[in-house]
Design a protein around this motif. Structure first.
Motif: not given
Lengths: 335, 279
Positions: A269, A306, B119, B124, B127-128, B149-150, B211
């Motif tokens: 993350w 990604v 996933w 996140p 990915l977003a 993504s959520w 985000s």
């Protein structure tokens, strides 16, 4: 061995879904990619040529197989704008980002683990509430805003730390072998380089780590609190074991694994969150690369980032899980 | 159900009351927004460029002379509404998948939850970023990207609750009585899941908000001159050393909203979460 096998299959499955996601991402671009890639002045022939060159005239499943085949050879495609192979770009951009994330992770662990343990030990005291308040505040601060404020106040007004870049101006000609300037400084026996690079890392790493530290701290604290309530702690206390012994020898090793899993996830993350920090501090890295690629709608470069962040994430999780398995004899006995 | 009788039962300390007050205030502003702003938030005034806070403009003016207070206030609408949109859609999609998965069971359940697991893990934000890049930079793209993504969070959670409810004796009773599936979902599962879902929603608001403003900050979300807090900060960056107010106030708005939603979510969890109560 059974567990290792299962865990490995899970990672492979994740990798498959990751490639599927990135493949689909590169498919949903509005407009015809061949026309976009050919540029505004290209004729119909040139567009057709590019179309077959990019494999766009084949069915989707076949395109996916071609995509996977290319990935296996390390071919991530060419950037539409720089016309460079994306793999080369990423190999250049990844080390500075990893360096940043590793330092941020060290800050995170150095704050989360001890504070989490101590606030669990002194649960519901004033110390505990101030730790929780700190975690609350940290979880509400936008990373990019903290980065800007720290850069301007500590770097700009107070001039305590450098504002931007990886090294000071006098070292601008420095080129290491590994891309990790901290490592290069150590290998080449140049402490001046090492400390200069470290000074440039403190502010960005701290801004990056704050949000993750807040979460890590909360999870460590919760795990440790439930550990302190277990019977063996009571037993140890009745046996008059010293408090440090109970904390470090008993509670900490037992309560740490759940938070370690979270820290493993946080590594990936954080690598994703470098998009918010690197540009501000003018550091090269995949975060800045991704932002630049997005603003230029260079879809293949974004998708490659990604993919790479996803792979690093999978690897970090795999390593942490296997490490926990090896360290924890109970898991081994189960199977 | 006590939550419907006394809506503020869960806030205990003055700190939590203050947070709830801020949350209510932010929601009110996001509804009233355009009626209470002193100036048009996108009105350019070059004579007022980068003016510091004054009586006429309490939070100063930005690089194009726009009133920062008006922009922060009407920014609440953009940021809060898009946050709630994301959460609402994710709640519906996630719960549909989760409840379906729990009822279906077997290999369908297995596959859906494996996908959700995998996933869920991926960073996140990145990915977003990928989705936003594919859809083109706009606030709508950022909203879709976050929805994409959520959803696994809610799929996992609602599946867990549904399985828990399905194991209760009253479901066996309903089975005997021949209660149809849709009735089981609407009258048995959803009311029982309400408490747990509302806690998750309250805790997710700040994460989604951070985000969205983050995506806007790096330029893939709301675009200038839309008064979104993240894009306001991006816009004000260049002037930061001379005009701190352009960056500081939108940031404080994000910070206080995220913090307040977190505090309220925490209080809700403490009072409602059956899992926490058991410990």
């Amino acid at each position: 061995m059974h567990y290792f096998f299962q865990r490995f299959v899970f990672s492979l499955l994740s990798l498959f879904i990751l490639t599927l996601i990135t493949f689909l991402l590169s498919q949903v671009v509005p407009g015809d990619p061949a026309i976009v890639a050919a540029g505004p002045n290209a004729g119909a022939e040139k567009i057709e040529l590019l179309r077959s060159e990019m494999g766009l005239d084949k069915p989707l499943t076949q395109q996916f197989l071609i995509y996977v085949g290319k990935l296996a050879q390390g071919d991530l495609g060419k950037s539409w704008f720089t016309h460079q192979p994306i793999l080369e770009d990423l190999i250049r951009e990844l080390p500075p980002s990893l360096e940043l994330v590793i330092i941020a992770m060290i800050i995170n662990l150095m704050i989360s683990l001890p504070l989490g343990l101590w606030s669990a030990r002194y649960n519901d005291t004033r110390f505990d509430s101030s730790v929780r308040l700190f975690a609350m505040i940290g979880a509400g601060l936008p990373i990019f805003w903290t980065a800007l404020i720290l850069q301007n106040v500590i770097g700009g007004e107070l001039q305590l730390l450098p504002i931007a870049g990886r090294l000071s101006f006098e070292y601008r000609a420095f080129e290491g072998h590994t891309g990790f300037f901290l490592l290069d400084g150590l290998i080449l026996g140049r402490p001046d380089i090492f400390f200069d690079a470290l000074k440039h890392l403190i502010l960005p790493a701290f801004s990056l780590s704050l949000l993750f530290t807040a979460v890590g701290l909360r999870i460590t604290r919760t795990a440790m609190i439930s550990e302190f309530q277990k019977d063996y702690v009571l037993l140890a206390r009745t046996k008059a074991a010293s408090e440090p012994r109970i904390m470090f020898k008993h509670v900490f090793p037992n309560g740490a694994p759940p938070s370690l899993t979270v820290f493993g996830m946080q590594f990936g993350w954080m690598l994703g969150a470098t998009v918010l920090v690197e540009e501000i501090y003018g550091r090269p890295g995949i975060g800045r690369y991704a932002v630049k690629a997005v603003t230029q709608s260079d879809i293949h470069a974004v998708v490659a980032v990604v993919l790479v962040v996803g792979v690093v994430f999978l690897l970090a999780n795999l390593v942490v899980d296997l490490l926990l398995y090896i360290l924890n004899p109970r898991g081994r006995m189960d199977k | 159900m006590k939550s419907f009788l006394n809506l503020t039962f869960f806030v205990k300390s003055p700190f939590e009351k203050l947070a709830l007050g801020i949350v209510v205030f932010i929601i009110l502003i996001s509804i009233l927004g355009d009626f209470i702003v002193p100036y048009d938030p996108t009105q350019i005034d070059f004579r007022g460029k980068l003016q510091p806070p004054s009586l006429e403009h309490p939070l100063g003016q930005d690089g194009a002379g726009r009133d920062v207070l008006s922009r922060v206030l009407s920014g609440a609408r953009l940021t809060v509404l898009s946050t709630f949109t994301v959460i609402f859609v994710v709640l519906v999609i996630g719960c549909t998948i989760g409840i379906f998965s729990a009822f279906a069971g077997g290999w369908i359940d297995n596959i859906l939850m494996r996908i959700a697991d995998i996933w869920l893990g991926f960073p996140p934000l990145i990915l977003a970023l990928g989705f936003a890049a594919a859809l083109g930079a706009s606030l709508e793209a950022a909203i879709w990207a976050l929805i994409f993504s959520w959803w696994p969070n809610y799929a996992r959670l609602s599946r867990m609750i549904t399985l828990d409810i399905l194991s209760k004796p009253f479901i066996a009773g309903a089975e005997v009585l021949g209660v149809p599936l849709w009735r089981k979902v609407t009258f048995y599962v959803l009311p029982n899941a309400f408490d747990v879902l509302i806690i998750q929603v309250a805790l997710d608001v700040s994460a989604v908000m951070l985000s969205i403003s983050g995506l806007s900050f790096i330029g893939v979300g709301a675009q200038i001159p839309a008064p979104e807090w993240g894009s306001m900060i991006a816009d004000g960056r260049a002037h930061m050393s001379t005009a701190w107010w352009v960056v500081v106030f939108p940031g404080l708005a994000i910070f206080f909203s995220a913090l307040s939603f977190n505090v309220v979510g925490d209080a809700l969890r403490r009072e409602l979460d059956p899992l926490l109560r058991r410990v």
